[in-house]
Motif scaffolding. Structure first.
Motif, mmCIF file in Angstrom:
data_model
loop_
_atom_site.group_PDB
_atom_site.id
_atom_site.type_symbol
_atom_site.label_atom_id
_atom_site.label_comp_id
_atom_site.label_asym_id
_atom_site.label_seq_id
_atom_site.Cartn_x
_atom_site.Cartn_y
_atom_site.Cartn_z
ATOM 1 N N GLU A 193 0.836 -1.212 0.000
ATOM 2 C CA GLU A 193 0.000 0.000 0.000
ATOM 3 C C GLU A 193 0.868 1.259 0.000
ATOM 4 O O GLU A 193 0.575 2.231 -0.695
ATOM 5 N N LEU A 194 1.929 1.219 0.811
ATOM 6 C CA LEU A 194 2.822 2.388 0.866
ATOM 7 C C LEU A 194 3.454 2.652 -0.490
ATOM 8 O O LEU A 194 3.575 3.796 -0.923
ATOM 9 N N ARG A 195 3.848 1.570 -1.163
ATOM 10 C CA ARG A 195 4.513 1.747 -2.466
ATOM 11 C C ARG A 195 3.547 2.264 -3.523
ATOM 12 O O ARG A 195 3.965 2.795 -4.549
ATOM 13 N N ALA A 196 2.261 2.116 -3.270
ATOM 14 C CA ALA A 196 1.267 2.638 -4.222
ATOM 15 C C ALA A 196 0.996 4.126 -3.984
ATOM 16 O O ALA A 196 0.306 4.774 -4.772
ATOM 17 N N MET A 197 1.536 4.685 -2.890
ATOM 18 C CA MET A 197 1.191 6.062 -2.541
ATOM 19 C C MET A 197 1.782 7.125 -3.472
ATOM 20 O O MET A 197 1.085 8.091 -3.797
ATOM 21 N N PRO A 198 3.039 7.015 -3.919
ATOM 22 C CA PRO A 198 3.556 8.098 -4.769
ATOM 23 C C PRO A 198 2.655 8.398 -5.970
ATOM 24 O O PRO A 198 2.390 9.574 -6.269
ATOM 25 N N ALA A 199 2.129 7.378 -6.621
ATOM 26 C CA ALA A 199 1.247 7.616 -7.778
ATOM 27 C C ALA A 199 -0.027 8.347 -7.348
ATOM 28 O O ALA A 199 -0.563 9.187 -8.084
ATOM 29 N N LYS A 200 -0.495 8.050 -6.128
ATOM 30 C CA LYS A 200 -1.705 8.727 -5.637
ATOM 31 C C LYS A 200 -1.414 10.183 -5.266
ATOM 32 O O LYS A 200 -2.256 11.061 -5.468
ATOM 33 N N ILE A 276 -11.489 17.736 6.867
ATOM 34 C CA ILE A 276 -10.882 16.542 6.274
ATOM 35 C C ILE A 276 -11.767 15.357 6.657
ATOM 36 O O ILE A 276 -11.919 15.036 7.838
ATOM 37 N N VAL A 277 -12.357 14.722 5.664
ATOM 38 C CA VAL A 277 -13.344 13.676 5.922
ATOM 39 C C VAL A 277 -12.677 12.297 5.860
ATOM 40 O O VAL A 277 -12.006 11.979 4.883
ATOM 41 N N PRO A 278 -12.848 11.483 6.899
ATOM 42 C CA PRO A 278 -12.275 10.131 6.862
ATOM 43 C C PRO A 278 -12.960 9.282 5.784
ATOM 44 O O PRO A 278 -14.090 9.573 5.385
ATOM 45 N N SER A 279 -12.283 8.230 5.389
ATOM 46 C CA SER A 279 -12.834 7.365 4.345
ATOM 47 C C SER A 279 -14.156 6.733 4.776
ATOM 48 O O SER A 279 -14.278 6.242 5.901
ATOM 49 N N PRO A 280 -15.156 6.715 3.894
ATOM 50 C CA PRO A 280 -16.411 6.028 4.224
ATOM 51 C C PRO A 280 -16.209 4.514 4.296
ATOM 52 O O PRO A 280 -17.067 3.802 4.795
ATOM 53 N N ARG A 281 -15.038 4.043 3.817
ATOM 54 C CA ARG A 281 -14.773 2.606 3.858
ATOM 55 C C ARG A 281 -14.055 2.207 5.145
ATOM 56 O O ARG A 281 -13.706 1.060 5.339
ATOM 57 N N GLY A 282 -13.815 3.190 6.015
ATOM 58 C CA GLY A 282 -13.161 2.886 7.294
ATOM 59 C C GLY A 282 -14.043 1.985 8.147
ATOM 60 O O GLY A 282 -15.244 1.897 7.921
ATOM 61 N N ARG A 283 -13.432 1.352 9.148
ATOM 62 C CA ARG A 283 -14.153 0.333 9.901
ATOM 63 C C ARG A 283 -15.195 0.877 10.877
ATOM 64 O O ARG A 283 -16.141 0.227 11.223
ATOM 65 N N GLN A 327 -8.821 7.083 -3.344
ATOM 66 C CA GLN A 327 -9.068 6.190 -2.215
ATOM 67 C C GLN A 327 -7.747 5.611 -1.697
ATOM 68 O O GLN A 327 -6.850 5.312 -2.476
ATOM 69 N N ALA A 328 -7.662 5.484 -0.389
ATOM 70 C CA ALA A 328 -6.459 4.908 0.235
ATOM 71 C C ALA A 328 -6.848 4.396 1.614
ATOM 72 O O ALA A 328 -7.816 4.882 2.201
ATOM 73 N N PRO A 329 -6.082 3.434 2.149
ATOM 74 C CA PRO A 329 -6.351 2.991 3.524
ATOM 75 C C PRO A 329 -6.211 4.169 4.487
ATOM 76 O O PRO A 329 -5.396 5.073 4.250
ATOM 77 N N THR A 330 -6.990 4.153 5.567
ATOM 78 C CA THR A 330 -7.024 5.276 6.497
ATOM 79 C C THR A 330 -5.630 5.757 6.912
ATOM 80 O O THR A 330 -5.356 6.956 6.886
ATOM 81 N N LEU A 331 -4.752 4.824 7.292
ATOM 82 C CA LEU A 331 -3.446 5.256 7.794
ATOM 83 C C LEU A 331 -2.589 5.890 6.698
ATOM 84 O O LEU A 331 -1.636 6.612 6.998
ATOM 85 N N MET A 332 -2.899 5.619 5.449
ATOM 86 C CA MET A 332 -2.133 6.210 4.344
ATOM 87 C C MET A 332 -2.680 7.589 3.957
ATOM 88 O O MET A 332 -2.007 8.370 3.285
#
Ligand code: BG6
Length: 369
Positions: A193-200, A276-283, A327-332
């Motif tokens: 996931e971290l390695r996917a961040m630069p493109a995002k 700043i709105v947290p992801s709606p996909r968060g737990r 979209q990204a995981p919450t911690l990212m």
């Protein structure tokens, strides 16, 4: 050196995908396990650590604040985050089982250096996360994890910040690997996931024209409030700091949950609020709670500027403007949501005719206490 940009800061904002990518480079062996070569603290010692204290100042402290959410979640080690100048002058509980993590772009901030010495005098091990090679703080630390953001010239920190978050995440995952807190596969999945961040990050920057337009239209704002929750909270603090530093506008960041405990009294017709709105996909239910906050301030006349994840249609009913991030995981997500805030502050300062590389009264590295 500005590479065709109008300011160092504009360039450094655009350098951020690369900065995160470079900080991630070369940190794993051929099996894919994390190897942090410069961490010269022996593994046995790192296994016995029972508390982490992050010390830093300014933007670097907000990176530490983000790191707390990730490291406690991954490693189940208590993490405190403290401003270096406060840590140094109280009586903090530090033992030989305390790991102090000092974060500094310059590696020369006197407040942070004094805090490092104070921690070592009490037997703590110190790892520094620093951008500038050969600087004083890493020289005096037990170990160093360099961020590889490249030289940062503009006084207000941008690319160093995203690199610092990335480096603290590597440290957290390394400790989790060493201490057996997580399965190998889980660590690998987070690294992916971290390695996917630069493109995002690049994607967010490619969309920044809308942020710029809105920022230019707000050049006469006198106060801006920032709300965030969970990892969005330190990002709200960082967004407010950027606006103060660059545009000399009164700005304050709040934990969104605090709104009803005080700050909502500030809301009157036309008050700009950035949320700043947290992801709606968060737990958990944080997303719904922050949507309610937008509704509450809007009902009292606030002008709402919302940073939300692609596809989050819930925000549209209450937002005057939406700045979308992938979209990204919450911690990212902090690596993405901070970018529109940097662009906003820089553009607004530019619209006011200010020098964004050299704001008044500030220095890039403060080498006095
Ligand atoms: C301040 C800078 O003086 O020091 C900030 O203006 C920076 O941008 C802070 O975040 C800490 O500096 P450093 O070099 O220790 O990260």
């Amino acid at each position: 050196e500005k590479g065709g940009y109008s300011s160092f800061m504009a360039k450094e904002i655009d350098d951020q995908p690369q900065a995160v990518g470079d900080t991630l480079l070369g940190r794993t062996n051929e099996k894919g396990d994390l190897i942090l070569d410069d961490l010269r603290i022996d593994e046995a010692t790192l296994r016995t650590i029972d508390k982490i204290i992050v010390i830093a100042c300014g933007t670097a402290a907000y990176a530490g604040h983000v790191a707390k959410y990730a490291i406690e979640h991954w490693c189940r080690i208590p993490v405190e985050v403290e401003l270096a100048h406060e840590f140094r002058y109280r009586d903090p509980i530090v033992t030989s089982k305390t790991l102090v993590v000092a974060i500094s772009q310059s590696g020369e901030t006197m407040d942070t250096l004094m805090a490092v010495r104070h921690a070592q005098e009490q037997g703590a091990k110190v790892i520094s996360i620093v951008n500038t090679h050969g600087s004083t703080i890493p020289r005096e630390s037990d170990a160093v994890l360099y961020t590889h953001a490249g030289p940062e010239i503009a006084v207000a920190s941008t690319k160093a910040f995203v690199s610092q978050i990335t480096a603290t995440y590597l440290l957290g995952l390394y400790l989790a690997q060493l201490r057996g807190n997580m399965f190998r596969d889980e660590i690998q999945a987070i690294l992916t996931e971290l390695r996917a961040m630069p493109a995002k990050l690049k994607e967010v920057l490619d969309r920044s024209e809308h942020v710029r337009e809105v920022a230019r239209s707000m050049a006469d704002a006198t106060s801006v409030l920032f709300l965030g929750r969970h990892v969005g909270y330190p990002i709200a603090l960082e967004g407010a700091l950027k606006l103060k530093e660059l545009a000399y506008i009164h700005a304050e960041g709040f934990a969104a949950g605090e709104l009803k405990h005080g700050p909502i009294a500030l809301i009157e017709e036309g008050q700009p609020v950035i949320i700043i709105v947290p992801s709606p996909r968060g737990r958990d239910s944080l997303h719904a709670k922050v949507i309610s906050n937008i509704q509450e301030v809007r009902a009292r006349g606030a002008h709402t500027l919302v940073i939300a994840e692609d596809g989050d249609t819930d925000v549209e009913a209450f937002a005057d403007e939406v700045f979308w991030v992938p979209q990204a995981p919450t911690l990212m997500s902090p690596l993405l949501t901070v970018l529109p805030l940097q662009v906003f502050a820089a553009e607004l300062a530019g619209a006011k005719g200010l020098d964004i590389d050299q704001p008044r009264n500030l220095a890039k590295s403060v080498t006095v206490e």
